[in-house]
Every structure is written in structure tokens, then in C-alpha cells.
Design a protein around this motif. Structure first.
Motif, PDB file in Angstrom:
ATOM      1  N   MET A 110      36.587  24.360  -4.126  1.00  0.00           N
ATOM      2  CA  MET A 110      37.024  24.926  -2.854  1.00  0.00           C
ATOM      3  C   MET A 110      36.410  24.213  -1.655  1.00  0.00           C
ATOM      4  SD  MET A 110      37.351  29.048  -3.242  1.00  0.00           S
ATOM      5  CE  MET A 110      35.635  29.332  -3.655  1.00  0.00           C
ATOM      6  N   MET A 111      35.216  23.650  -1.807  1.00  0.00           N
ATOM      7  CA  MET A 111      34.486  23.073  -0.678  1.00  0.00           C
ATOM      8  C   MET A 111      34.764  21.591  -0.450  1.00  0.00           C
ATOM      9  SD  MET A 111      30.751  24.906  -1.110  1.00  0.00           S
ATOM     10  CE  MET A 111      30.078  24.040   0.313  1.00  0.00           C
ATOM     11  N   THR A 112      35.459  20.955  -1.387  1.00  0.00           N
ATOM     12  CA  THR A 112      35.656  19.506  -1.295  1.00  0.00           C
ATOM     13  C   THR A 112      36.751  19.132  -0.303  1.00  0.00           C
ATOM     14  OG1 THR A 112      34.923  19.184  -3.582  1.00  0.00           O
ATOM     15  CG2 THR A 112      36.259  17.435  -2.607  1.00  0.00           C
ATOM     16  N   GLY A 113      36.465  18.194   0.559  1.00  0.00           N
ATOM     17  CA  GLY A 113      37.483  17.639   1.454  1.00  0.00           C
ATOM     18  C   GLY A 113      37.803  18.513   2.650  1.00  0.00           C
ATOM     19  N   TRP A 114      39.059  18.456   3.049  1.00  0.00           N
ATOM     20  CA  TRP A 114      39.535  19.108   4.267  1.00  0.00           C
ATOM     21  C   TRP A 114      40.780  19.917   3.968  1.00  0.00           C
ATOM     22  CZ3 TRP A 114      37.138  18.100   9.092  1.00  0.00           C
ATOM     23  CH2 TRP A 114      36.091  17.157   9.020  1.00  0.00           C
ATOM     24  N   ILE A 115      41.003  20.928   4.786  1.00  0.00           N
ATOM     25  CA  ILE A 115      42.229  21.710   4.701  1.00  0.00           C
ATOM     26  C   ILE A 115      43.140  21.297   5.859  1.00  0.00           C
ATOM     27  CG2 ILE A 115      43.266  24.000   4.889  1.00  0.00           C
ATOM     28  CD1 ILE A 115      41.904  23.575   2.246  1.00  0.00           C
ATOM     29  N   LEU A 116      44.339  20.851   5.521  1.00  0.00           N
ATOM     30  CA  LEU A 116      45.324  20.513   6.547  1.00  0.00           C
ATOM     31  C   LEU A 116      46.269  21.712   6.679  1.00  0.00           C
ATOM     32  CD1 LEU A 116      45.896  18.070   8.346  1.00  0.00           C
ATOM     33  CD2 LEU A 116      47.625  17.366   6.695  1.00  0.00           C
ATOM     34  N   PRO A 117      46.337  22.319   7.854  1.00  0.00           N
ATOM     35  CA  PRO A 117      47.098  23.557   8.025  1.00  0.00           C
ATOM     36  C   PRO A 117      48.508  23.341   8.575  1.00  0.00           C
ATOM     37  CG  PRO A 117      45.723  23.220   9.930  1.00  0.00           C
ATOM     38  CD  PRO A 117      45.523  22.006   9.037  1.00  0.00           C
ATOM     39  N   LYS A 132      35.023  23.640   3.228  1.00  0.00           N
ATOM     40  CA  LYS A 132      33.900  24.554   3.040  1.00  0.00           C
ATOM     41  C   LYS A 132      33.789  25.588   4.150  1.00  0.00           C
ATOM     42  CE  LYS A 132      30.579  21.366   5.174  1.00  0.00           C
ATOM     43  NZ  LYS A 132      29.354  20.544   4.935  1.00  0.00           N
ATOM     44  N   SER A 133      34.474  25.347   5.284  1.00  0.00           N
ATOM     45  CA  SER A 133      34.375  26.277   6.409  1.00  0.00           C
ATOM     46  C   SER A 133      35.389  27.410   6.341  1.00  0.00           C
ATOM     47  CB  SER A 133      34.558  25.517   7.731  1.00  0.00           C
ATOM     48  OG  SER A 133      35.901  25.092   7.898  1.00  0.00           O
ATOM     49  N   VAL A 134      36.307  27.336   5.395  1.00  0.00           N
ATOM     50  CA  VAL A 134      37.352  28.364   5.298  1.00  0.00           C
ATOM     51  C   VAL A 134      37.450  28.901   3.873  1.00  0.00           C
ATOM     52  CG1 VAL A 134      38.750  27.680   7.277  1.00  0.00           C
ATOM     53  CG2 VAL A 134      39.062  26.484   5.109  1.00  0.00           C
ATOM     54  N   LEU A 135      36.311  29.294   3.337  1.00  0.00           N
ATOM     55  CA  LEU A 135      36.311  29.908   2.004  1.00  0.00           C
ATOM     56  C   LEU A 135      37.064  31.238   2.072  1.00  0.00           C
ATOM     57  CD1 LEU A 135      32.627  29.256   0.862  1.00  0.00           C
ATOM     58  CD2 LEU A 135      34.684  27.939   0.307  1.00  0.00           C
ATOM     59  N   PRO A 136      37.804  31.588   1.028  1.00  0.00           N
ATOM     60  CA  PRO A 136      38.582  32.836   1.041  1.00  0.00           C
ATOM     61  C   PRO A 136      37.700  34.054   1.284  1.00  0.00           C
ATOM     62  CG  PRO A 136      39.208  31.450  -0.811  1.00  0.00           C
ATOM     63  CD  PRO A 136      37.994  30.819  -0.210  1.00  0.00           C
ATOM     64  N   GLU A 137      38.249  35.022   1.992  1.00  0.00           N
ATOM     65  CA  GLU A 137      37.489  36.220   2.322  1.00  0.00           C
ATOM     66  C   GLU A 137      37.044  36.967   1.081  1.00  0.00           C
ATOM     67  OE1 GLU A 137      35.508  38.719   4.883  1.00  0.00           O
ATOM     68  OE2 GLU A 137      36.484  36.788   5.260  1.00  0.00           O
ATOM     69  N   TRP A 138      37.902  37.008   0.051  1.00  0.00           N
ATOM     70  CA  TRP A 138      37.527  37.722  -1.168  1.00  0.00           C
ATOM     71  C   TRP A 138      36.295  37.084  -1.810  1.00  0.00           C
ATOM     72  CZ3 TRP A 138      36.929  35.539  -5.933  1.00  0.00           C
ATOM     73  CH2 TRP A 138      37.505  34.274  -6.141  1.00  0.00           C
TER      74      TRP A 138
END
Length: 237
Positions: free
Chosen positions: A68-75, A31-37
Motif C-alpha cells: 500500500m505504501m509503495t509509489g504514488w497514487i494518481l487520482p 503512504k499518505s493515503v492509507l485506507p481509513e479502515w
């Protein structure tokens, strides 16, 4: 077989070697890295609003946002260069980081897959993932986000017992060329899920009159409030 729990399940732990902390890109809440668009998109497009058009955009679509907000993004831990050649038949990778970032699988392991002729590759991940007993993690390509020159393969890992590093197979999907995949680029979305010991059986039948009325009531409430009904219903739970 899997379901989401509403009560507090405890914590998911992302652990790295001491020397990697503040060096490799860290996991972040999705949820902290929603796409800019998406951030720039208005809730209502005034140019399209009229007596016959509400002008609503996808920003009012809660299922889209929830995904888009569920869970975590692993980069990606560190910057990688991918060179795609020979109409996708060859993929070479390079990096300056002091750990292996990309390796290859044998093409024969996935012979006949829809991504051919692109060979299967693998991004290396240096975060160990641990979840409470009974919890696994679903790994999927980041949902509803801009496409990358690659697409990771989805999978489920029992992260309550398997605590070794999980690497992510991927296929290059872009046309031939050199692509720089920056440190921090989202690789996968990590969604913790609770394992249910009993399998969930399916029931396929005609709905009852009561079920039909309930479905229609929910739908009519949704359109009556321009989509706000579902958001309010969620908030009241």
C-alpha cells in the motif's frame, strides 16, 4: 527484467499545464493515503487475544503494508458520473469539467476478455510523468484498497522517454446503476522501476541444506517476535 533500486534514483516528476495546477487533483505518495479502515485497525484485537491466539491483525503484516505504501497514487482529475446499464454491456460517462474525462475503446479490441460483457473505457489523465534515464513506471490498480465501481488495467510505460499524457483503460465492474466517481478518487498506483539491460534467468531446483536452515531461521525469528523480526531487519539495512 525489472528490479527496485535501494540507492537514491533521483526524482519522479508529475507535470501539468499551468492552468490545471490547483484545479485537477494532484498525485500523492501512496503512504499518505492509507485506507481509513486500515488506520482504525488495532495492531492487536484484544477481543481475540488469548493463550491460544495472539490476536494480531494484518497491521503487523509488513508485505501488506509495504504494497500500500509503495509509489504514488494518481487520482481522477475531476468528478465523473458513470452509468452502467444492460448488465454491464453499456457504460456512459458524464462530467462538468472542461476537459475530456472518459472515452471508449472498441469492444473488438479485447474480444473474449474476462471482463465481458463490460466494454473497455478509458480515464483521461492530465499529468505528464517523467523519470530519470533507465526508469519506467508500473501502473496498477491501487493495492489493498477498497474496490471502486471500476478497475483500471495494469501497464508499464518507459516514462524516461514517453512524456505524453498516459490515459488509463478500465472496465466498469459494479452492477447496473449510476455511480459518482469523485475528484481525487485513486485510479492507479504508480511504482517507478529500473530497467535492467540483462534478463534475469530463473533457476528451479531443490534448496540446499544451508538455504533450508536460513529459511527456517528467518521464519522462526518472525513467529518468535510476533512478526516484528521482519520490520527490525528492514530498519537495520
Amino acid at each position: 527484467m525489472f528490479h527496485f533500486r535501494q540507492k537514491d534514483p533521483g526524482k519522479i516528476h508529475f507535470l501539468c499545464q499551468p492552468e490545471d495546477l490547483e484545479v485537477i487533483a494532484p498525485p500523492v505518495p501512496a503512504k499518505s493515503v492509507l485506507p481509513e479502515w486500515y488506520r482504525k485497525l488495532p495492531v492487536v484485537d484484544a477481543k481475540h487475544q488469548s493463550t491460544t491466539d495472539s490476536g494480531l491483525t494484518i497491521k503487523r503484516c509488513m508485505p501488506f503494508l509495504d504494497a500500500m505504501m509503495t509509489g504514488w497514487i494518481l487520482p481522477l482529475a475531476a468528478t465523473v458520473r458513470l452509468e452502467i446499464k444492460e448488465d454491464g454491456r453499456s457504460v456512459e460517462a458524464g462530467w462538468e469539467f472542461d476537459r475530456v474525462m472518459v472515452s471508449n475503446h472498441g469492444v473488438h479490441q479485447v474480444a473474449g476478455n474476462p471482463k465481458e460483457p463490460s466494454p473497455p473505457c478509458k480515464f483521461h489523465n492530465y499529468w505528464s510523468i517523467r523519470t530519470p534515464p533507465g526508469w519506467s513506471c508500473l501502473f496498477v490498480p491501487p493495492l489493498n484498497r477498497p474496490a471502486q465501481p471500476f478497475e483500471c488495467v495494469a501497464g508499464i510505460v518507459d516514462t524516461d522517454t514517453y512524456t505524453a499524457h498516459i490515459h488509463f483503460p478500465f472496465f466498469a465492474t459494479a452492477p447496473d446503476g449510476l455511480y459518482v466517481i469523485e475528484k481525487g478518487t485513486p485510479l492507479v498506483q504508480v511504482i517507478p522501476i529500473h530497467r535492467n539491460g540483462a534478463a534475469i534467468n530463473a533457476e528451479i531446483r531443490r534448496e540446499t541444506r544451508e538455504e533450508e536452515m536460513n529459511r527456517q531461521t528467518i521464519y522462526r525469528n518472525t513467529i518468535a517476535g510476533h512478526g516484528w523480526y521482519r520490520k527490525c531487519a528492514r530498519a537495520s539495512r
